[in-house]
Every structure is written in C-alpha cells, then in structure tokens.
Design a protein around this motif. Sequence first.
Motif, PDB file in Angstrom:
ATOM      1  N   ASP A 212     -11.516  13.001 -11.712  1.00 51.46           N
ATOM      2  CA  ASP A 212     -10.985  11.638 -11.674  1.00 51.46           C
ATOM      3  C   ASP A 212      -9.934  11.533 -12.771  1.00 51.46           C
ATOM      4  O   ASP A 212     -10.239  11.279 -13.928  1.00 51.46           O
ATOM      5  N   LYS A 213      -8.669  11.755 -12.394  1.00 50.16           N
ATOM      6  CA  LYS A 213      -7.598  11.836 -13.386  1.00 50.16           C
ATOM      7  C   LYS A 213      -7.292  10.482 -14.013  1.00 50.16           C
ATOM      8  O   LYS A 213      -6.906  10.410 -15.188  1.00 50.16           O
ATOM      9  N   LYS A 214      -7.481   9.420 -13.276  1.00 51.29           N
ATOM     10  CA  LYS A 214      -7.213   8.088 -13.817  1.00 51.29           C
ATOM     11  C   LYS A 214      -8.185   7.742 -14.940  1.00 51.29           C
ATOM     12  O   LYS A 214      -7.781   7.249 -15.999  1.00 51.29           O
ATOM     13  N   ASN A 215      -9.463   7.995 -14.712  1.00 52.78           N
ATOM     14  CA  ASN A 215     -10.493   7.640 -15.693  1.00 52.78           C
ATOM     15  C   ASN A 215     -10.870   8.804 -16.601  1.00 52.78           C
ATOM     16  O   ASN A 215     -11.790   8.685 -17.422  1.00 52.78           O
ATOM     17  N   LYS A 216     -10.195   9.954 -16.419  1.00 50.57           N
ATOM     18  CA  LYS A 216     -10.394  11.130 -17.273  1.00 50.57           C
ATOM     19  C   LYS A 216     -11.870  11.547 -17.336  1.00 50.57           C
ATOM     20  O   LYS A 216     -12.464  11.668 -18.402  1.00 50.57           O
ATOM     21  N   LYS A 217     -12.431  11.763 -16.138  1.00 57.04           N
ATOM     22  CA  LYS A 217     -13.812  12.238 -16.077  1.00 57.04           C
ATOM     23  C   LYS A 217     -13.954  13.223 -14.926  1.00 57.04           C
ATOM     24  O   LYS A 217     -13.181  13.213 -13.968  1.00 57.04           O
ATOM     25  N   LYS A 218     -14.956  14.100 -15.034  1.00 53.59           N
ATOM     26  CA  LYS A 218     -15.225  15.087 -14.000  1.00 53.59           C
ATOM     27  C   LYS A 218     -16.678  14.972 -13.546  1.00 53.59           C
ATOM     28  O   LYS A 218     -17.572  14.729 -14.355  1.00 53.59           O
ATOM     29  N   LEU A 219     -16.892  15.157 -12.242  1.00 51.84           N
ATOM     30  CA  LEU A 219     -18.225  15.115 -11.664  1.00 51.84           C
ATOM     31  C   LEU A 219     -18.474  16.405 -10.899  1.00 51.84           C
ATOM     32  O   LEU A 219     -17.574  16.935 -10.237  1.00 51.84           O
ATOM     33  N   ASN A 220     -19.709  16.915 -10.974  1.00 56.86           N
ATOM     34  CA  ASN A 220     -20.096  18.122 -10.260  1.00 56.86           C
ATOM     35  C   ASN A 220     -21.030  17.777  -9.107  1.00 56.86           C
ATOM     36  O   ASN A 220     -21.949  16.957  -9.269  1.00 56.86           O
ATOM     37  N   PHE A 221     -20.815  18.393  -7.954  1.00 57.31           N
ATOM     38  CA  PHE A 221     -21.654  18.177  -6.796  1.00 57.31           C
ATOM     39  C   PHE A 221     -22.153  19.518  -6.279  1.00 57.31           C
ATOM     40  O   PHE A 221     -21.395  20.498  -6.236  1.00 57.31           O
ATOM     41  N   THR A 222     -23.417  19.567  -5.887  1.00 59.36           N
ATOM     42  CA  THR A 222     -24.000  20.762  -5.282  1.00 59.36           C
ATOM     43  C   THR A 222     -23.785  20.722  -3.780  1.00 59.36           C
ATOM     44  O   THR A 222     -24.114  19.730  -3.122  1.00 59.36           O
TER      45      THR A 222
ATOM     46  N   VAL B 289       0.840  -1.189   0.000  1.00 60.41           N
ATOM     47  CA  VAL B 289       0.000   0.000   0.000  1.00 60.41           C
ATOM     48  C   VAL B 289       0.877   1.241   0.000  1.00 60.41           C
ATOM     49  O   VAL B 289       1.858   1.325   0.746  1.00 60.41           O
ATOM     50  N   ASP B 290       0.523   2.209  -0.840  1.00 62.38           N
ATOM     51  CA  ASP B 290       1.217   3.488  -0.899  1.00 62.38           C
ATOM     52  C   ASP B 290       0.157   4.554  -1.175  1.00 62.38           C
ATOM     53  O   ASP B 290      -0.205   4.809  -2.309  1.00 62.38           O
ATOM     54  N   ASP B 291      -0.360   5.164  -0.101  1.00 62.93           N
ATOM     55  CA  ASP B 291      -1.472   6.113  -0.202  1.00 62.93           C
ATOM     56  C   ASP B 291      -1.025   7.501   0.222  1.00 62.93           C
ATOM     57  O   ASP B 291      -0.274   7.656   1.196  1.00 62.93           O
ATOM     58  N   THR B 292      -1.519   8.516  -0.487  1.00 61.21           N
ATOM     59  CA  THR B 292      -1.304   9.910  -0.103  1.00 61.21           C
ATOM     60  C   THR B 292      -2.618  10.668  -0.178  1.00 61.21           C
ATOM     61  O   THR B 292      -3.325  10.594  -1.189  1.00 61.21           O
TER      62      THR B 292
ATOM     63  N   GLY C 195      -2.185  -2.606  -3.640  1.00 59.75           N
ATOM     64  CA  GLY C 195      -2.140  -3.918  -4.259  1.00 59.75           C
ATOM     65  C   GLY C 195      -2.542  -3.892  -5.722  1.00 59.75           C
ATOM     66  O   GLY C 195      -3.153  -4.836  -6.227  1.00 59.75           O
ATOM     67  N   GLY C 196      -2.210  -2.795  -6.409  1.00 58.06           N
ATOM     68  CA  GLY C 196      -2.561  -2.658  -7.826  1.00 58.06           C
ATOM     69  C   GLY C 196      -3.847  -1.891  -8.073  1.00 58.06           C
ATOM     70  O   GLY C 196      -4.133  -1.501  -9.206  1.00 58.06           O
ATOM     71  N   TYR C 197      -4.648  -1.669  -7.009  1.00 52.40           N
ATOM     72  CA  TYR C 197      -5.849  -0.845  -7.129  1.00 52.40           C
ATOM     73  C   TYR C 197      -5.431   0.609  -6.968  1.00 52.40           C
ATOM     74  O   TYR C 197      -4.879   0.993  -5.929  1.00 52.40           O
ATOM     75  N   THR C 198      -5.662   1.436  -7.985  1.00 56.18           N
ATOM     76  CA  THR C 198      -5.182   2.810  -7.955  1.00 56.18           C
ATOM     77  C   THR C 198      -6.322   3.811  -8.128  1.00 56.18           C
ATOM     78  O   THR C 198      -7.341   3.527  -8.763  1.00 56.18           O
ATOM     79  N   LYS C 199      -6.110   4.988  -7.543  1.00 53.14           N
ATOM     80  CA  LYS C 199      -7.000   6.130  -7.743  1.00 53.14           C
ATOM     81  C   LYS C 199      -6.173   7.403  -7.753  1.00 53.14           C
ATOM     82  O   LYS C 199      -5.161   7.503  -7.042  1.00 53.14           O
TER      83      LYS C 199
ATOM     84  N   PRO D 255     -12.865  23.397   3.384  1.00 54.03           N
ATOM     85  CA  PRO D 255     -11.871  22.842   2.446  1.00 54.03           C
ATOM     86  C   PRO D 255     -11.936  23.557   1.098  1.00 54.03           C
ATOM     87  O   PRO D 255     -13.015  23.932   0.623  1.00 54.03           O
ATOM     88  N   TYR D 256     -10.774  23.744   0.493  1.00 51.64           N
ATOM     89  CA  TYR D 256     -10.679  24.313  -0.850  1.00 51.64           C
ATOM     90  C   TYR D 256     -10.235  23.265  -1.875  1.00 51.64           C
ATOM     91  O   TYR D 256     -10.652  23.308  -3.023  1.00 51.64           O
ATOM     92  N   ARG D 257      -9.383  22.346  -1.431  1.00 51.29           N
ATOM     93  CA  ARG D 257      -8.881  21.332  -2.356  1.00 51.29           C
ATOM     94  C   ARG D 257      -8.574  20.046  -1.583  1.00 51.29           C
ATOM     95  O   ARG D 257      -8.036  20.088  -0.479  1.00 51.29           O
ATOM     96  N   PHE D 258      -8.930  18.920  -2.187  1.00 49.62           N
ATOM     97  CA  PHE D 258      -8.648  17.617  -1.601  1.00 49.62           C
ATOM     98  C   PHE D 258      -8.051  16.721  -2.676  1.00 49.62           C
ATOM     99  O   PHE D 258      -8.549  16.660  -3.802  1.00 49.62           O
ATOM    100  N   ILE D 259      -6.963  16.022  -2.327  1.00 42.51           N
ATOM    101  CA  ILE D 259      -6.254  15.152  -3.274  1.00 42.51           C
ATOM    102  C   ILE D 259      -6.143  13.759  -2.672  1.00 42.51           C
ATOM    103  O   ILE D 259      -5.786  13.606  -1.494  1.00 42.51           O
ATOM    104  N   ARG D 260      -6.453  12.765  -3.481  1.00 44.50           N
ATOM    105  CA  ARG D 260      -6.341  11.375  -3.043  1.00 44.50           C
ATOM    106  C   ARG D 260      -5.627  10.570  -4.120  1.00 44.50           C
ATOM    107  O   ARG D 260      -6.142  10.360  -5.214  1.00 44.50           O
TER     108      ARG D 260
END
Length: 259
Positions: A124-134, A78-81, A103-107, A93-98
């Motif tokens: 979502d940089k891995k899947n190249k998509k953006k989601l908007n939340f209210t 595991v290598d999480d930041t 074990g090969g599962y990445t985000k 919060p202004y910005r959150f990064i994950r």
Amino acid sequence: MRKLFIFLFLSLSLGVGAQDNVSAFKPGEWLKFRMHYGWLNASYATLQVKSDMIDGVPVYHVVGKGRTTGFASIFFKVDDTYESYFDKENGRPYRFIRKINEGGYTKDVEINFDHDNDKAILNDKKNKKKLNFTLQDSIQDLISAFYYLRNNYNTEDLVEGEAITLKMLYDDDGIFNFRLKYLGAEVLKTKYGKVECHKFRPYVQSGRVFKEQESLSLWVSTDKNRIPIRIKADLAVGSIKADLDGYNGLKHQFKIIMD
C-alpha cells in the motif's frame, strides 16, 4: 461511485470460457465499454492486452482504465488504472497494480504473487504499509480473472442455476470467494447487431450500493472470443448499464446474428 467502478471491472473480469483448449484472446486485443447511469453517459472503461516479461517469464500485461466523461465528470471525476501481469501458459498472476483517483478518494496498491512460496505481498504505497497473504489453491486478481476464465472454463459444462466460484485478491480486504451463477443463453440487441450471449449473475454484497445480492447481470458472447457484451445493475438509487462500445484485435471473428 467508487464501488461502481469496482463492480464494472469485476464484471468485466468474469467472461467465461474458451472451448477445445483454443485461446480466446491474443496480444493487441482492445475492448471499450460505455457506462450509462440512467440517461447520463457517465464513464467509459477499456482493457488492452500486451506481451511482457516478469523475471524472465513470458506474461500477458493487461491494462484496464476507467474514466468519467462529459457532464458526469463535473460532479464526480474518476481516473482509474488497473494492471495485471499473468502467465501465458497457466494464467497465474504475478503482479497486480491498482491506481485510482475517484472524487479525491485515492489508492496506490501493488500486489506481487510468489507462487513458489505460496504467498502474496500487498504494498500500500499511499499509506506506506505492506501486508502478507498466504495463498491456497489457485488465486486470481481483479483483471487476470477475466482472461483465466475465458481460457479455462468450457461453457458446455455450465449448468443453468449453478455457480462458479473463484478465489480473488485485489485489495487489503484479503482473499475472498467470488461466485458467478449461470442463467442460460439470451440474444441481445447491440450497436453491432444481435449477439448471442451467455447470461450470468455475479453475487454482490447488498446494502449501500446494490439493492440485493442478485442485483447484477452480465452477458458474455457465445463465440470463441468470450467477451462481455452488457452489464446491468440495480442500485440502491437508480440503475446502471455498461455496453461494449468498441473493440480491436480480437483473435476470433465476432459473430453477429444476421436476420
């Protein structure tokens, strides 16, 4: 294992409440936690507070890291930041990064909070998509919640058996209400000596990972630092425990009970 690291950071994010408007932390604070799975030293996690700026606004920049170590890393690496940038005045919060590799599962996710327009954009940089939340009411991410609660809930107002609810957003699952029940005071034996703590019961989803909704327990120091001291969970298979293993740069004296 990936959900175990989520539960660890979520639990670390829920230490509760400064008193008399006194800040519980400062830049330079560093906390280290050692996670045990049965007899195995499975991993460690750290949280470090820094100062930064977001669009000219002074913010705290907190970096959380989780790693497997030793024998456990042979079976599951595991290598999480996790990173959070939040307002020094009101904790928003202004910005959150994950960024995780488990074990090969990445985000690779980044969330930017636009409070003026009541919206958040998840990239979502891995899947190249953006989601908007209210955004409605106050909102916190996985890391900022820890520091917000430390400065904004007075433990004198806590009632045994009652729960605190906090709105959180940290993944594409969307905004959810996280509940934390107060169970009273307890003294723990630690590597540093005896520490007086407030005990909490975060509600989790029962099923594949946890035995039941109330499988998780959290102990937070009663001193002005309000830092997590221990986390325990009964899992579907076995149990896991995380203990405070190191600290530096605390704003207040870490109180140890002297016999």
